[in-house]
Scaffold this motif. Structure first.
Motif, PDB file in Angstrom:
ATOM      1  N   ARG A 464      -9.552   9.451  -1.268  1.00 47.88           N
ATOM      2  CA  ARG A 464      -9.067   9.589  -2.640  1.00 47.88           C
ATOM      3  C   ARG A 464      -9.030   8.212  -3.288  1.00 47.88           C
ATOM      4  N   GLY A 465      -9.462   8.121  -4.537  1.00 47.91           N
ATOM      5  CA  GLY A 465      -9.503   6.852  -5.247  1.00 47.91           C
ATOM      6  C   GLY A 465      -8.131   6.220  -5.403  1.00 47.91           C
ATOM      7  N   SER A 466      -8.069   4.901  -5.230  1.00 43.12           N
ATOM      8  CA  SER A 466      -6.838   4.111  -5.369  1.00 43.12           C
ATOM      9  C   SER A 466      -5.739   4.584  -4.431  1.00 43.12           C
ATOM     10  N   CYS A 467      -6.107   5.236  -3.339  1.00 40.65           N
ATOM     11  CA  CYS A 467      -5.119   5.804  -2.425  1.00 40.65           C
ATOM     12  C   CYS A 467      -5.430   5.353  -1.004  1.00 40.65           C
ATOM     13  N   PRO A 468      -4.800   4.286  -0.531  1.00 33.75           N
ATOM     14  CA  PRO A 468      -5.088   3.786   0.813  1.00 33.75           C
ATOM     15  C   PRO A 468      -4.532   4.727   1.880  1.00 33.75           C
ATOM     16  N   PRO A 469      -5.033   4.629   3.103  1.00 38.45           N
ATOM     17  CA  PRO A 469      -4.519   5.466   4.198  1.00 38.45           C
ATOM     18  C   PRO A 469      -3.175   4.937   4.691  1.00 38.45           C
ATOM     19  N   LEU A 470      -2.198   4.959   3.806  1.00 34.69           N
ATOM     20  CA  LEU A 470      -0.878   4.383   4.089  1.00 34.69           C
ATOM     21  C   LEU A 470       0.214   5.378   3.712  1.00 34.69           C
ATOM     22  N   PRO A 471       0.494   6.363   4.560  1.00 28.84           N
ATOM     23  CA  PRO A 471       1.562   7.321   4.253  1.00 28.84           C
ATOM     24  C   PRO A 471       2.904   6.612   4.098  1.00 28.84           C
ATOM     25  N   ASN A 472       3.646   7.022   3.075  1.00 29.80           N
ATOM     26  CA  ASN A 472       5.012   6.521   2.859  1.00 29.80           C
ATOM     27  C   ASN A 472       5.073   5.018   2.623  1.00 29.80           C
ATOM     28  N   SER A 473       3.989   4.434   2.150  1.00 27.50           N
ATOM     29  CA  SER A 473       3.986   2.993   1.893  1.00 27.50           C
ATOM     30  C   SER A 473       4.193   2.711   0.414  1.00 27.50           C
ATOM     31  N   ASP A 474       5.012   1.719   0.110  1.00 28.37           N
ATOM     32  CA  ASP A 474       5.208   1.255  -1.259  1.00 28.37           C
ATOM     33  C   ASP A 474       4.173   0.174  -1.533  1.00 28.37           C
ATOM     34  N   PHE A 475       2.975   0.591  -1.916  1.00 27.80           N
ATOM     35  CA  PHE A 475       1.880  -0.369  -2.081  1.00 27.80           C
ATOM     36  C   PHE A 475       1.599  -0.699  -3.537  1.00 27.80           C
ATOM     37  N   GLY A 476       2.345  -0.112  -4.471  1.00 29.50           N
ATOM     38  CA  GLY A 476       2.067  -0.363  -5.876  1.00 29.50           C
ATOM     39  C   GLY A 476       3.091   0.297  -6.769  1.00 29.50           C
ATOM     40  N   PRO A 477       2.769   0.477  -8.066  1.00 34.20           N
ATOM     41  CA  PRO A 477       3.680   1.149  -8.995  1.00 34.20           C
ATOM     42  C   PRO A 477       4.047   2.547  -8.496  1.00 34.20           C
ATOM     43  N   SER A 478       5.245   2.998  -8.856  1.00 35.05           N
ATOM     44  CA  SER A 478       5.741   4.276  -8.334  1.00 35.05           C
ATOM     45  C   SER A 478       4.815   5.429  -8.669  1.00 35.05           C
ATOM     46  N   TRP A 479       4.223   5.410  -9.884  1.00 36.12           N
ATOM     47  CA  TRP A 479       3.354   6.527 -10.262  1.00 36.12           C
ATOM     48  C   TRP A 479       2.090   6.544  -9.404  1.00 36.12           C
ATOM     49  N   ALA A 480       1.605   5.361  -9.002  1.00 37.71           N
ATOM     50  CA  ALA A 480       0.416   5.312  -8.152  1.00 37.71           C
ATOM     51  C   ALA A 480       0.733   5.819  -6.750  1.00 37.71           C
ATOM     52  N   VAL A 481       1.907   5.436  -6.231  1.00 38.84           N
ATOM     53  CA  VAL A 481       2.304   5.878  -4.900  1.00 38.84           C
ATOM     54  C   VAL A 481       2.492   7.391  -4.878  1.00 38.84           C
ATOM     55  N   LYS A 482       3.144   7.918  -5.919  1.00 41.06           N
ATOM     56  CA  LYS A 482       3.397   9.361  -5.974  1.00 41.06           C
ATOM     57  C   LYS A 482       2.098  10.154  -5.943  1.00 41.06           C
ATOM     58  N   ARG A 483       1.064   9.629  -6.573  1.00 43.76           N
ATOM     59  CA  ARG A 483      -0.213  10.346  -6.608  1.00 43.76           C
ATOM     60  C   ARG A 483      -0.834  10.467  -5.220  1.00 43.76           C
ATOM     61  N   CYS A 484      -0.475   9.558  -4.314  1.00 44.48           N
ATOM     62  CA  CYS A 484      -1.077   9.564  -2.986  1.00 44.48           C
ATOM     63  C   CYS A 484      -0.278  10.349  -1.957  1.00 44.48           C
ATOM     64  N   VAL A 485       0.985  10.585  -2.237  1.00 42.48           N
ATOM     65  CA  VAL A 485       1.868  11.157  -1.218  1.00 42.48           C
ATOM     66  C   VAL A 485       1.352  12.502  -0.726  1.00 42.48           C
ATOM     67  N   GLU A 486       1.060  13.415  -1.645  1.00 40.37           N
ATOM     68  CA  GLU A 486       0.622  14.748  -1.240  1.00 40.37           C
ATOM     69  C   GLU A 486      -0.716  14.695  -0.517  1.00 40.37           C
ATOM     70  N   HIS A 487      -1.617  13.864  -1.019  1.00 40.53           N
ATOM     71  CA  HIS A 487      -2.931  13.714  -0.390  1.00 40.53           C
ATOM     72  C   HIS A 487      -2.786  13.216   1.052  1.00 40.53           C
ATOM     73  N   ASN A 488      -2.039  12.124   1.239  1.00 39.27           N
ATOM     74  CA  ASN A 488      -1.899  11.557   2.575  1.00 39.27           C
ATOM     75  C   ASN A 488      -1.112  12.465   3.516  1.00 39.27           C
ATOM     76  N   SER A 489      -0.167  13.213   2.964  1.00 39.01           N
ATOM     77  CA  SER A 489       0.573  14.171   3.779  1.00 39.01           C
ATOM     78  C   SER A 489      -0.364  15.233   4.335  1.00 39.01           C
ATOM     79  N   ALA A 490      -1.297  15.679   3.497  1.00 37.11           N
ATOM     80  CA  ALA A 490      -2.273  16.680   3.950  1.00 37.11           C
ATOM     81  C   ALA A 490      -3.182  16.098   5.026  1.00 37.11           C
ATOM     82  N   VAL A 491      -3.580  14.828   4.863  1.00 35.17           N
ATOM     83  CA  VAL A 491      -4.443  14.194   5.867  1.00 35.17           C
ATOM     84  C   VAL A 491      -3.705  14.069   7.197  1.00 35.17           C
ATOM     85  N   MET A 492      -2.459  13.629   7.161  1.00 33.30           N
ATOM     86  CA  MET A 492      -1.691  13.494   8.400  1.00 33.30           C
ATOM     87  C   MET A 492      -1.517  14.840   9.101  1.00 33.30           C
TER      88      MET A 492
END
Length: 677
Positions: A464-492
């Motif tokens: 996924r774009g702008s979404c590193p393989p870092l579950p539960n990581s605070d790697f940027g602005p909150s809105w960017a992190v939120k966009r990755c949470v569901e995606h990475n949860s599904a991958v895990m």
């Protein structure tokens, strides 16, 4: 309720307020850091537009002389002539200066600007692979589109409200204002692109101007009027100086300059130093040419940057500012004024006819340029060949394999079901590995695909774009992190279910460990300045350690893939422009710069790999020699933009992954391909 009589007649202080609005916008766009919040000048214009529209429409309704036809003809005479002259000049400059993909974007923006829907276009274009905003000469027309959309809706709404709810019209406006403001406050933290560009999240700003026009003015003393006007200007200038691109905007932050503007309009200061500041001849003149100045300044800045191939120096920025004033004066003197009051003022039928022709021509231009793929025939043959790498996408960026930064494409539901794209050989047995990461993972995946085929291995890809393989990581602005949470949860969940023997973790690591870059479009770095030393690596390191520990517990081995060198330029474009100008094709930054740029990210991955026993793949030595990294190898353009490999460039790196895939192959053979537990 009728429009306040206090607001009728010419107000020289409002021309001065226009100057207060346009100057911060101009200086902000020109790159003067002190005006880093200068974009709030647009919000000042929104409030002014709402005020003037209410004064015109409700005043005509009060006199019984309102005509929809006359209103729109006046708007056309006011807006169209200077706008379409600017658009025509921009089209000529874009033809001469822009590469094909940029020219396609420009042509689309030209058509949408003519239809006054460019705000919708730019909102939809604000994804990860969109070209940078400073390459869009018509980006500033988004605000004109918002205003024109308001002009379409407001007259009918005002007419109906005046006819059926005249005594409650102020409350009707206030209710709509409140609803829009609440939506804006909510959306700026969830979908900031929509909150910024779209009318229903911005209309409250224009309605503030309407409320001011409807509100009777109390009998202020001269001192009170001066004080309120000073407070209003303080709000506007405070926002212009103190806000930045990191300020969540519009939302609550936009209320400050909007309320400040409303105070200045409502107070109507006519005495003292405040009045002399607003209605002095210089401010009035700048205010009168402010529309043309707004139209011309941004294209001049964009085309100047494009021609020079870099950001403007202070001296160059001052020249462009001066040129903007000169062009704006000529536009005002020979286009705006004559079209409204002089020899170019034509009948209503002629205005409608010429407007239709101009709009139709802009639409046809956009369709033609896009159908011809940006007209690459404009370029020399060698430049065309090099530029074609822009379109050299690997298969793993497709929607069935990958989700963009807005979530379009591969869904979490598909991920949990294992409906992913495959790499390597086709097999009915379980895949031996998973490649997981962001857009850099999608770009380098063709290299893993080729190497896996050679090794006779099969794998799967998820990204996924702008979404590193870092579950539960605070790697940027909150809105960017939120966009990755569901995606990475599904991958895990998928990894836990399928228990892949190996997982490749690929990301744009320098961007994530230097978190301060993330709010910028795509996090693209500038090789002309010293690399960032901001250290946000702790959450990245922590997430990697935690995730890898989880994998280890279930018997999954991790492969950490170092990032490729960044070029800092749109590589195919830079190469093509080098051919056109006869300059060097060596467009990559020095190796020393790349080492500095990637030092922190490489340190984090090396330490994590050492402590966890993970394998490491490093493409740097293949892409760089002892002195510099390379954008080309032979006739192959290695990058499709500034930091994503082209498909051919990625395939040329297959050898980098052979050692680790040989390890996987040997492991698979030693287990005799036995069923997994």
């Amino acid at each position: 309720m009728a429009v306040s009589q206090h607001h009728n007649g010419y107000r020289p202080d409002l021309d001065g307020l226009r100057a207060v609005a346009i100057l911060p916008v101009l200086l902000f766009h020109a790159g003067f850091e002190v005006f880093r919040g200068g974009f709030v000048g647009v919000d000042v214009f929104f409030v002014l537009s709402g005020f003037f529209m209410a004064r015109i429409i409700l005043g005509d309704l009060e006199r019984g002389s309102f005509s929809f036809v006359e209103f729109y003809l006046r708007r056309a005479r006011r807006i169209f002539p200077a706008l379409f002259v600017m658009m025509a000049a921009s089209a000529l400059a874009a033809w001469l200066l822009f590469m094909p993909q940029e020219f396609e974007y420009f042509a689309s923006s030209l058509s949408s600007s003519a239809l006054f829907v460019s705000n919708v276009l730019f909102q939809r274009e604000s994804g990860y692979f969109d070209i940078a905003s400073d390459l869009k000469p018509l980006l500033h027309t988004w605000s004109l589109s918002v205003e024109e959309q308001f002009y379409i809706v407001f007259p009918a709404a005002a007419y109906i409200s005046y006819k059926y709810a005249r005594k409650r019209i102020l409350w009707v406006v206030f209710a709509a204002l409140t609803m829009s403001f609440v939506l804006s406050v909510f959306e700026v933290y969830h979908k900031p692109e929509k909150a910024f560009y779209l009318l229903h999240f911005r209309v409250w700003e224009l309605l503030i101007g309407v409320v001011v026009a409807l509100s009777p003015r109390p009998c202020y003393s001269a001192r009170t009027s001066q004080a309120l006007t000073a407070i209003g200007l303080l709000f506007v200038f405070g926002a212009a100086f103190l806000y930045s691109s990191n300020t969540p905007f519009p939302g609550i932050a936009a209320a400050v300059p909007c309320v400040g503007t409303a105070l200045v309009i409502h107070s109507h200061c006519t005495s003292g130093w405040i009045a002399r500041f607003l209605d002095n001849p210089v401010c009035i003149f700048v205010g009168r040419i402010s529309y043309s100045l707004y139209l011309w300044h941004w294209p001049l800045i964009v085309f100047s940057r494009n021609y020079l191939g870099s950001d403007l120096t202070t001296e160059q920025a001052l020249i462009v500012v001066a040129l903007s004033f000169a062009t704006a004066y000529l536009s005002w003197r020979f286009v705006e004024q004559p079209a409204r009051y002089g020899r170019l003022a034509i009948s209503g039928a002629a205005t409608a006819g010429l407007s239709s022709v101009a709009i139709a021509s802009a639409i046809a231009f956009g369709i033609l340029v896009n159908s011809l793929n940006g007209v690459p025939q404009r370029l020399p043959e060698e430049a065309r060949r090099l530029y074609e790498a822009t379109y050299d996408d690997g298969p793993f960026i497709a929607a069935e394999c990958f989700a963009d930064s807005n979530g379009n494409g591969l869904t979490p539901v598909q991920i949990r079901k294992g409906e992913l794209c495959t790499l390597g050989v086709e097999t009915k047995s379980e895949p031996q590995f998973l490649v997981w990461g962001d857009s850099h993972a999608a770009a380098i995946a063709p290299a893993i695909d080729v190497a896996a085929r050679e090794a006779g291995l099969s794998g799967m890809f998820v990204g996924r774009g702008s979404c590193p393989p870092l579950p539960n990581s605070d790697f940027g602005p909150s809105w960017a992190v939120k966009r990755c949470v569901e995606h990475n949860s599904a991958v895990m969940a998928l990894i836990q279910q399928r228990k892949f023997p190996y997982v490749f973790m690929v990301g744009y690591w320098p961007k994530y460990v230097h978190r301060a870059e993330l709010p910028r479009q795509g996090g693209v770095f500038d090789p002309s300045i010293e690399p960032s030393t901001v250290d946000w690596s702790a959450p990245v390191r922590e997430s990697l350690n935690t995730t890898i520990a989880t994998f280890t517990q279930q018997g999954t081995k991790t492969v950490l893939v170092m990032d490729v060198p960044e070029m800092g330029h749109e590589v195919p474009e830079a190469l093509a422009q080098a051919v056109v100008s006869g300059s060097t094709l060596d467009v990559a930054p020095p190796l020393e710069y790349t080492h500095k740029r990637q030092a922190l990210a490489r340190k984090v991955l090396e330490e994590v790999a050492k402590s966890s026993g993970s394998l490491v793949v490093d493409p740097l030595s293949t892409l760089c020699d002892k002195f510099r990294c390379h954008a080309m190898r032979g006739a192959t353009v290695l990058y499709k933009d500034e930091d994503h490999l082209s498909a051919k460039g990625a395939e040329s790196l297959a050898a980098v992954f052979r050692p680790v895939l040989n390890v996987i192959e040997a492991k698979e053979q030693s287990s005799n391909r036995s069923p997994r537990s």
